[in-house]
Design a protein around this motif. Sequence first.
Motif, PDB file in Angstrom:
ATOM      1  N   THR A   1       1.440   4.191  -2.885  1.00  0.00           N
ATOM      2  CA  THR A   1       1.259   5.700  -2.502  1.00  0.00           C
ATOM      3  C   THR A   1       2.469   6.492  -3.081  1.00  0.00           C
TER       4      THR A   1
ATOM      5  N   GLY B   1       2.397   6.610  -6.661  1.00  0.00           N
ATOM      6  CA  GLY B   1       1.519   7.502  -7.087  1.00  0.00           C
ATOM      7  C   GLY B   1       2.023   9.041  -7.003  1.00  0.00           C
ATOM      8  N   GLU B   2       2.831   9.148  -5.955  1.00  0.00           N
ATOM      9  CA  GLU B   2       3.386  10.774  -5.654  1.00  0.00           C
ATOM     10  C   GLU B   2       4.420  10.794  -6.689  1.00  0.00           C
TER      11      GLU B   2
ATOM     12  N   LYS C   1       0.771  -1.241  -0.002  1.00  0.00           N
ATOM     13  CA  LYS C   1      -0.072   0.023  -0.011  1.00  0.00           C
ATOM     14  C   LYS C   1       0.811   1.252   0.025  1.00  0.00           C
ATOM     15  N   ASP C   2       1.846   1.251   0.829  1.00  0.00           N
ATOM     16  CA  ASP C   2       2.877   2.377   1.111  1.00  0.00           C
ATOM     17  C   ASP C   2       3.543   2.566  -0.341  1.00  0.00           C
TER      18      ASP C   2
END
Lengths: 140, 140
Positions: B8, B11-12, B4-5
């Motif tokens: 993220t 995505g960033e 999950k991290d």
Amino acid sequence: MTQKDMATLLGERGLRPTVQRIAVYEYLYDHRTHPSAETVYQALVQQHPTFSRTTVYNSLHALVKAGLVKELAMDTEERHYDADVALHGHFHCRRCGGIADFTLDESLVQRLMPDGYLVEGQGIYFSGRCPACRSAEPTN
Amino acid sequence: MTQKDMATLLGERGLRPTVQRIAVYEYLYDHRTHPSAETVYQALVQQHPTFSRTTVYNSLHALVKAGLVKELAMDTEERHYDADVALHGHFHCRRCGGIADFTLDESLVQRLMPDGYLVEGQGIYFSGRCPACRSAEPTN
DNA sequence: AAAAAGTTTGTAATGATTACAAAAAAATTG
DNA sequence: CAATTTTTTTGTAATCATTACAAACTTTTT
């Protein structure tokens, strides 16, 4: 350095000083542009139409093994070769593609080396923009 | 780091966090062995039989471009990748073939950099014998 | 739901390098 | 000096990593 001196040098390093090997070494010695094997071949085949690509590869390997030529570690497609085997760094410009030498302080490099390892070779390079490309396109 | 991290994080950095990209990044994150693209592919295709080699290459390129993965400059056949993008050096053992990390002092590296150049990337590596191989074959 | 944009996949192409065997050249031996 | 052996070169074919490409698929946007 004369071809005669080169022949002597190759002999000292246990390499038979053939016309081909001397030509390859001479090219690298005279052109400090860190050429690829293909570049060397294209240059030499002009003067010696019978030279083969394989011989250029063979000669480069032999010269590297003999310690007369260094193979550069760069993030480029092909391998690049350098007749300057003394300690120095390389800068790869991402804009013009050129590879420039720069001096390295021996003692500074010593201090970088990890403990416990036997260091036999080293490669120190930086990449980015060379001075010319910086002034040509200052913003990037 | 959880998947999950990682999603993220991708995505960033402007990368769509696809299953494939996360798998590639996760492999590099968990295996600090500086694998080649092929090694990553062979490992991932076990769990995900539909993964293609091309996707591994694509993902690696995307991750490198996003600054999450670094491509190593070594004098090896294939390219090697590393999820550790912080400053550190690499040691390539000529006997066992392993690539080990070692720490680099930031200020020392700064002092090596040539003046006038804009440095965007760097590669510092040594080669020779790792401690284990030194004791295994002390004479050489 | 339709269209657009981005991603993955498999296959084919590329390009650098290596393998290999025959030919040529050089060195060694008798 | 001729015969033999060793080394080197040459040309072609093979290999191996990587890239190009187009079709299929997925996700996002409208």
